[in-house]
Structures are given as C-alpha cells and as structure tokens.
Motif scaffolding. Sequence first.
Motif, PDB file in Angstrom:
ATOM      1  N   ASN A  30      40.394  33.419  41.254  1.00 41.98           N
ATOM      2  CA  ASN A  30      40.056  32.041  40.949  1.00 41.98           C
ATOM      3  C   ASN A  30      38.730  32.514  40.146  1.00 41.98           C
ATOM      4  O   ASN A  30      39.159  31.407  39.669  1.00 41.98           O
ATOM      5  CB  ASN A  30      39.012  32.097  42.834  1.00 41.98           C
ATOM      6  N   GLN A  31      38.561  33.434  40.203  1.00 48.54           N
ATOM      7  CA  GLN A  31      37.491  32.578  38.750  1.00 48.54           C
ATOM      8  C   GLN A  31      38.296  32.727  37.340  1.00 48.54           C
ATOM      9  O   GLN A  31      37.776  31.714  36.616  1.00 48.54           O
ATOM     10  CB  GLN A  31      36.886  34.589  38.734  1.00 48.54           C
ATOM     11  N   ASN A  89      28.617  35.835  45.816  1.00 51.89           N
ATOM     12  CA  ASN A  89      28.969  33.737  46.308  1.00 51.89           C
ATOM     13  C   ASN A  89      29.862  34.318  44.927  1.00 51.89           C
ATOM     14  O   ASN A  89      29.680  33.268  44.425  1.00 51.89           O
ATOM     15  CB  ASN A  89      28.935  33.353  47.135  1.00 51.89           C
ATOM     16  N   SER A  90      30.899  35.191  44.785  1.00 48.38           N
ATOM     17  CA  SER A  90      31.059  35.376  43.290  1.00 48.38           C
ATOM     18  C   SER A  90      32.431  34.681  44.117  1.00 48.38           C
ATOM     19  O   SER A  90      34.213  34.994  43.231  1.00 48.38           O
ATOM     20  CB  SER A  90      31.650  36.366  42.511  1.00 48.38           C
ATOM     21  N   ASN A  91      32.983  33.336  43.917  1.00 48.67           N
ATOM     22  CA  ASN A  91      34.058  32.718  43.801  1.00 48.67           C
ATOM     23  C   ASN A  91      34.883  33.174  45.258  1.00 48.67           C
ATOM     24  O   ASN A  91      36.224  33.236  45.258  1.00 48.67           O
ATOM     25  CB  ASN A  91      35.405  31.846  42.662  1.00 48.67           C
ATOM     26  N   TRP A  92      34.584  34.243  46.341  1.00 50.04           N
ATOM     27  CA  TRP A  92      35.234  35.244  47.440  1.00 50.04           C
ATOM     28  C   TRP A  92      35.251  33.709  47.708  1.00 50.04           C
ATOM     29  O   TRP A  92      35.873  34.330  49.660  1.00 50.04           O
ATOM     30  CB  TRP A  92      34.473  36.151  47.212  1.00 50.04           C
ATOM     31  N   CYS A  98      37.778  29.617  34.799  1.00 48.94           N
ATOM     32  CA  CYS A  98      36.216  29.709  33.710  1.00 48.94           C
ATOM     33  C   CYS A  98      36.714  28.712  32.718  1.00 48.94           C
ATOM     34  O   CYS A  98      37.893  29.033  32.249  1.00 48.94           O
ATOM     35  CB  CYS A  98      36.912  31.441  33.473  1.00 48.94           C
ATOM     36  N   GLU A 131      30.179  30.033  34.640  1.00 48.17           N
ATOM     37  CA  GLU A 131      29.975  28.832  35.538  1.00 48.17           C
ATOM     38  C   GLU A 131      27.999  28.363  35.070  1.00 48.17           C
ATOM     39  O   GLU A 131      27.649  27.107  35.770  1.00 48.17           O
ATOM     40  CB  GLU A 131      30.237  29.030  37.331  1.00 48.17           C
ATOM     41  N   THR A 161      30.798  35.745  37.017  1.00 54.28           N
ATOM     42  CA  THR A 161      30.379  33.872  37.888  1.00 54.28           C
ATOM     43  C   THR A 161      30.361  33.108  36.248  1.00 54.28           C
ATOM     44  O   THR A 161      29.677  32.383  36.509  1.00 54.28           O
ATOM     45  CB  THR A 161      30.408  33.792  38.731  1.00 54.28           C
TER      46      THR A 161
END
Length: 382
Positions: A166-167, A99-102, A171, A148, A144
């Motif tokens: 989104n990343q 779940n890398s910001n998807w 960031c 984070e 990610t």
Amino acid sequence: MKTALLFISFLCASLLIYGQQTINGSITHQSIQRTYILYVPASYSVGTPAPLVLNFHGYTSNANDQMFYGDFRPIADTAGFLLVHPMGTLDGSGNTYWNSNWGGTADDIGFTEALIDSLALSYNIDMGRVYSTGMSNGGFMSYTLACELSNRIAAIASVTGTMNFNQSAACNPLHPMPVMEIHGTADGTVPYNGTGSMESVANVMSYWVNFNQCNTGAIVTNVPDINTSDGCTAEHYLYQNGNNGVEVEHYKIINGGHTWPGAPIVIGTTNYDINASEKIWQFFAKYDINGKITSVNQLNNNGIEVTLYPNPTSSFINIKYKGLADFKNTIFRLYDLTGREVLLKKINSLPTQLEVSKYPKGTYIYRLKNSNTEFMGKIIVH
C-alpha cells in the motif's frame, strides 16, 4: 525480545543519569494524549538552530526501549541535534504500533507533524533538517513519513523495516528523498526478501533509486569484519548522483537477524562491524530538505553570519564572519562523528583558512565560539 529490552532499560537507567536533558512530554492530538521522550544534549544552544531526529520504536515496543536499544544520545551530545522518541498507540490486539498504512485508526502522520510543531515552540529547531528513523514498525513509519510528510522530513533511515505494498503504490514525496535501509538477510520478522504484504528490500531500494534518479548501479563495499564472533558480516551499497545530490544507501547484514547493529544488548544475531546509529547520523548529516548540503552559511539571532567554504572540501576550509567586529579569543573545534576532538584552534582574525587534508574522508562537526556568539555545523572532507 520485549523482556530483554525492558531489562536493559532498567539497567541503563540505573547506571546513567541525564538529569534535565531527558524530558517526558505529551501533546494532545485528536483528543488523545500522545507521549514522547525528548533528549536535549548539553551541546544544544538556543542561539543555534538544531537538527531534530525522530526515533520510532518497533511493534510491541515503546519509546523508552528504543531510546536505549537504538541509542543516538552519545552522538547527539557531540553533533548537537535534538532527539525525540515518540510513543505509539495500541492496536486492536493491545500492542503498541505505528499506523504505517496497515489499516489502523491512529493518525500517526498528523501526530508526528503536531509533535514537530510543538517542539519548535520551545526549541530552536532547524526545520530544514528534521529526520526520521526507527526499528521494524518504526522503519515502516519512517517510510510512511517519507511518502506522506515529505514537506517536513529531510531524510529517513530504516532498521529492519521496509514498505508494504500500500505504501509503495501511494507514495508521492514532494522532493528527492535520501533513504538508508539497514537489514539482515536472516530477519525472520520482516523478511529480507519480502512477503505477500511487505516489499523486499531489493524492491524498496529500487523504488527510491528510481524516484531519486540515482545511478542504478551501486558501489558495493565489503565492510571490514572487525567482530568475527557476531555470526554475520556486512555489505554496503551506495547509489549516487540522485536529484539534488541525494543518495540511497543500504547496509546488507549477511545472516543478520531482526536486530539493531551495534546495539547494547544481543537479542538475536546482531552485527557489530557497524554501529547503526553512527551510520544513520553520518547519512543524515549530509542533507537538508533541499538535498545534499554544499555549503555552511549560518545566521544567529544577533544577526551575525558565519560562512565556511568550500564544503565539501579536500584541502582547506575558509572561515569568514559578517556582522561581528571583535574576533578575539574565537575557538574553533572540529570533531569526528564518534565525538573525538581532532582539531582545536584559537582564531584572532578573520577571514582565516584551516587545513583539513590530513584528516580521513568523512563528515565532521565543528563548533565556533567566542564571548559574543556560537555556531555549530558540519564539514565534509572528501
């Protein structure tokens, strides 16, 4: 691709036996059992803090496939780092993912932090030298963590991954972050020039160069085309002089596919002019969480301190101990990053000085051992 990786996993498992060095483990995070495969090299010593490398698999893949396909184990055997292959969860389509910001629901950042803490309870981990790498979605996950979980991650490297929009927008690392990206220009899964949701490799490199305040002009080197039958070539881009000495590096694989350079099997156009695992460890070995390592100063559990200086060096390395009276039968070994021993020296008195000017420029691993203590670290010859 998935079938091919499963085949090579079975084949390698049949040929190689790692015994107690390979451990299938699990932890519970947010009431979910999460699994991983840990590789502990024979060179690991409980008295010496060891770096930790996180190696994340790609979308639809798994920890076992990544352990064989993006293989760091021979390097860990020499360099002495612990190597963990975390396992993702299933997305809405039933495929393993990170779940890398998807927009997924898994707390993979929290899981990674919990995994680091869990391993630190059982092993002597150098918490300032925890690194993240991965293939494809595992590369996204490494970015990610750089954004984070930077308080736990010293450096990251991505192979065929990038950042989504989104990343990059959210960031906010807490320290300068060394970053390496290895990517093929003919990657049809994560396109080199980006998509409507994925940043181009050029934009990702620009982001980290600017964040780290590196030189904006890269030093570009054509990698020798030692394998003329692999259908691709490589260029190396080096952005130097970032804050805390960090650098950003990029291996651009011309005509390379969605593949891991140097992999044990060919599942697409794969570059064999470089070995991605070796290049990544050479990159990681230069840094801790404070930036580029400029000296080697280690303290073991017996209160014995060893210092090697200057580091980096172009001529000599000086070695001195503190807290140890008997230096007899101390053995100094120096290895290059392929595991080849380049120097073996018996030391009977300290401080002492060793010449290293005759060795090619690069990163070397040293082991210093006698009946009382053992130390391991790295030396950079420049």
